[in-house]
Write an enzyme that holds these catalytic residues in place. Sequence first.
Site, PDB file in Angstrom:
ATOM      1  N   SER A 147       0.851  -1.198   0.000  1.00 29.77           N
ATOM      2  CA  SER A 147       0.000   0.000   0.000  1.00 29.77           C
ATOM      3  C   SER A 147       0.883   1.242   0.000  1.00 29.77           C
ATOM      4  CB  SER A 147      -0.846  -0.041   1.276  1.00 29.77           C
ATOM      5  OG  SER A 147      -1.361   1.223   1.602  1.00 29.77           O
ATOM      6  N   TYR A 160      -3.345  -0.226   9.950  1.00 29.51           N
ATOM      7  CA  TYR A 160      -3.169  -0.581   8.531  1.00 29.51           C
ATOM      8  C   TYR A 160      -1.740  -0.277   8.085  1.00 29.51           C
ATOM      9  CZ  TYR A 160      -4.459  -0.695   3.517  1.00 29.51           C
ATOM     10  OH  TYR A 160      -4.559  -0.982   2.170  1.00 29.51           O
TER      11      TYR A 160
HETATM   12  P1  NAP Z   1     -11.991  -4.906  -0.873  1.00 26.15           P
HETATM   13  O1  NAP Z   1     -12.694  -4.342  -2.052  1.00 26.15           O
HETATM   14  O2  NAP Z   1     -12.497  -4.591   0.485  1.00 26.15           O
HETATM   15  O3  NAP Z   1     -11.877  -6.527  -1.027  1.00 26.15           O
HETATM   16  C1  NAP Z   1     -11.276  -7.281  -0.023  1.00 26.15           C
HETATM   17  C2  NAP Z   1     -11.397  -8.766  -0.308  1.00 26.15           C
HETATM   18  O4  NAP Z   1     -10.764  -9.498   0.751  1.00 26.15           O
HETATM   19  C3  NAP Z   1     -12.820  -9.275  -0.373  1.00 26.15           C
HETATM   20  O5  NAP Z   1     -12.906 -10.288  -1.363  1.00 26.15           O
HETATM   21  C4  NAP Z   1     -13.051  -9.887   1.011  1.00 26.15           C
HETATM   22  O6  NAP Z   1     -14.091 -10.850   0.931  1.00 26.15           O
HETATM   23  C5  NAP Z   1     -11.654 -10.473   1.289  1.00 26.15           C
HETATM   24  N1  NAP Z   1     -11.282 -10.666   2.703  1.00 26.15           N
HETATM   25  C6  NAP Z   1     -11.241  -9.741   3.697  1.00 26.15           C
HETATM   26  N2  NAP Z   1     -10.826 -10.301   4.852  1.00 26.15           N
HETATM   27  C7  NAP Z   1     -10.577 -11.609   4.573  1.00 26.15           C
HETATM   28  C8  NAP Z   1     -10.120 -12.704   5.351  1.00 26.15           C
HETATM   29  N3  NAP Z   1      -9.846 -12.585   6.663  1.00 26.15           N
HETATM   30  N4  NAP Z   1      -9.972 -13.911   4.760  1.00 26.15           N
HETATM   31  C9  NAP Z   1     -10.257 -14.058   3.430  1.00 26.15           C
HETATM   32  N5  NAP Z   1     -10.696 -13.063   2.652  1.00 26.15           N
HETATM   33  C10 NAP Z   1     -10.858 -11.847   3.216  1.00 26.15           C
HETATM   34  O7  NAP Z   1     -10.482  -4.456  -0.907  1.00 26.15           O
HETATM   35  P2  NAP Z   1      -9.584  -3.925  -2.119  1.00 26.15           P
HETATM   36  O8  NAP Z   1      -9.660  -2.461  -2.131  1.00 26.15           O
HETATM   37  O9  NAP Z   1      -9.871  -4.718  -3.341  1.00 26.15           O
HETATM   38  O10 NAP Z   1      -8.159  -4.300  -1.530  1.00 26.15           O
HETATM   39  C11 NAP Z   1      -7.517  -5.538  -1.774  1.00 26.15           C
HETATM   40  C12 NAP Z   1      -6.127  -5.481  -1.148  1.00 26.15           C
HETATM   41  O11 NAP Z   1      -5.412  -4.371  -1.675  1.00 26.15           O
HETATM   42  C13 NAP Z   1      -6.166  -5.267   0.373  1.00 26.15           C
HETATM   43  O12 NAP Z   1      -5.077  -5.938   0.959  1.00 26.15           O
HETATM   44  C14 NAP Z   1      -5.984  -3.770   0.506  1.00 26.15           C
HETATM   45  O13 NAP Z   1      -5.465  -3.395   1.734  1.00 26.15           O
HETATM   46  C15 NAP Z   1      -5.004  -3.516  -0.613  1.00 26.15           C
HETATM   47  N6  NAP Z   1      -4.964  -2.139  -1.118  1.00 26.15           N
HETATM   48  C16 NAP Z   1      -6.103  -1.491  -1.502  1.00 26.15           C
HETATM   49  C17 NAP Z   1      -5.990  -0.203  -2.045  1.00 26.15           C
HETATM   50  C18 NAP Z   1      -7.168   0.601  -2.504  1.00 26.15           C
HETATM   51  O14 NAP Z   1      -7.008   1.819  -2.713  1.00 26.15           O
HETATM   52  N7  NAP Z   1      -8.344  -0.003  -2.681  1.00 26.15           N
HETATM   53  C19 NAP Z   1      -4.737   0.381  -2.156  1.00 26.15           C
HETATM   54  C20 NAP Z   1      -3.627  -0.308  -1.718  1.00 26.15           C
HETATM   55  C21 NAP Z   1      -3.748  -1.573  -1.210  1.00 26.15           C
HETATM   56  P3  NAP Z   1     -14.941 -11.301   2.245  1.00 26.15           P
HETATM   57  O15 NAP Z   1     -15.398 -10.034   2.919  1.00 26.15           O
HETATM   58  O16 NAP Z   1     -16.031 -12.167   1.710  1.00 26.15           O
HETATM   59  O17 NAP Z   1     -14.002 -12.076   3.092  1.00 26.15           O
HETATM   60  C1  GCO Z   2      -6.839   5.179   3.361  1.00 25.84           C
HETATM   61  C2  GCO Z   2      -6.963   4.198   2.233  1.00 25.84           C
HETATM   62  C3  GCO Z   2      -5.715   3.423   1.940  1.00 25.84           C
HETATM   63  C4  GCO Z   2      -5.723   2.832   0.599  1.00 25.84           C
HETATM   64  C5  GCO Z   2      -4.474   2.249   0.049  1.00 25.84           C
HETATM   65  C6  GCO Z   2      -3.478   3.256  -0.389  1.00 25.84           C
HETATM   66  O1  GCO Z   2      -7.764   5.246   4.172  1.00 25.84           O
HETATM   67  O2  GCO Z   2      -5.855   5.927   3.369  1.00 25.84           O
HETATM   68  O3  GCO Z   2      -8.013   3.307   2.361  1.00 25.84           O
HETATM   69  O4  GCO Z   2      -4.794   3.288   2.823  1.00 25.84           O
HETATM   70  O5  GCO Z   2      -6.721   1.850   0.550  1.00 25.84           O
HETATM   71  O6  GCO Z   2      -3.938   1.231   0.827  1.00 25.84           O
HETATM   72  O7  GCO Z   2      -2.433   2.638  -1.033  1.00 25.84           O
END
Ligand code: NAP
Ligand code: GCO
Length: 266
Positions: A147, A160
């Site tokens: 992230s 986080y």
């Molecule tokens: P999201 O839309 O909330 O999707 C999260 C997924 O993880 C869902 O399929 C959820 O399904 C599953 N999940 C959550 N807890 C779990 C557990 N304990 N065991 C198994 N499955 C679990 O999140 P996203 O934005 O796509 O993010 C995906 C990854 O990228 C995360 O690690 C997040 O921190 C990272 N990330 C996101 C962003 C962003 O801007 N969106 C940026 C950087 C990094 P269920 O609820 O059914 O379990």
């Molecule tokens: C926040 C955001 C994040 C992003 C992501 C950035 O509240 O700042 O949710 O941290 O999801 O991980 O890379």
Amino acid sequence: MDMQKLFSLEGRVALVTGGAYGIGFAMAEALASAGAKIAFNCRSQEHLDKALVDYAARGVDARGYIADVTDENQVKDLIAKIERDLGGVDILFNNAGIIRRIPMTEMSAEEFRQVVDIDLVGPFICAKAVIPGMIARGHGKIINICSMMSELGRETVSAYAAAKGGLKMLTRNICSEYGAANIQCNAIGPGYIATPQTAPLRERQADGSRHPFDQFIIAKTPAGRWGDPEDLAGPAVFLASDASNFVNGHVLYVDGGILAYIGKQP
Ligand code: NAP
Ligand code: GCO
């Protein structure tokens, strides 16, 4: 040199944790386009059922499983089921994750632990479960989803940031410990991506204007926009394929330039 072959995932089995929707879904679709057989897990049956319909609509023959990444027994079972259904896991995407936005002094230790458990201990448990098979087969790819918070802090995301900073170091340590076994462990560090996780930061205000955080991210991103999950497709295939066989312990930031930019002068 045959570039198609270098980036091909034909015959490889990929597990994308939390691949029911959001970033995981888009990466799984990309891996499938490059030839991989796809397995994903999540916790909710409702999410799993919907994901199977969504994958089918995109022409992806994905296998879905219920498993919580924080539970070692469930993860062991998951890996055994995938091995039975598709073959041993060649590529692991540690994507499942949550965030809790709470000022640190108001956050309970239990809430902090829950985030660290899913976002950091979960990837440890999943990697630990697939590494022996990867060693036996002589190759493996582990890709952790880091992230901006692996590098930067901000108000309300202490747990986080601690977890994602730790995940960056777990990436380097898996590389250090298992690089000699031909396992590459790298990470993708997405910028701000439009998914359900970030939906509250993009909600329209009562007067129809953009959320202040939404405006802040657009101003802070040289690309001038939020990322889409599909922006991670190319990096995901690269890190899963033979094209990255000498890339190890690296975090590939896919952030529209956020980390390079000091921000606009007032
Ligand atoms: P999201 O839309 O909330 O999707 C999260 C997924 O993880 C869902 O399929 C959820 O399904 C599953 N999940 C959550 N807890 C779990 C557990 N304990 N065991 C198994 N499955 C679990 O999140 P996203 O934005 O796509 O993010 C995906 C990854 O990228 C995360 O690690 C997040 O921190 C990272 N990330 C996101 C962003 C962003 O801007 N969106 C940026 C950087 C990094 P269920 O609820 O059914 O379990
Ligand atoms: C926040 C955001 C994040 C992003 C992501 C950035 O509240 O700042 O949710 O941290 O999801 O991980 O890379």
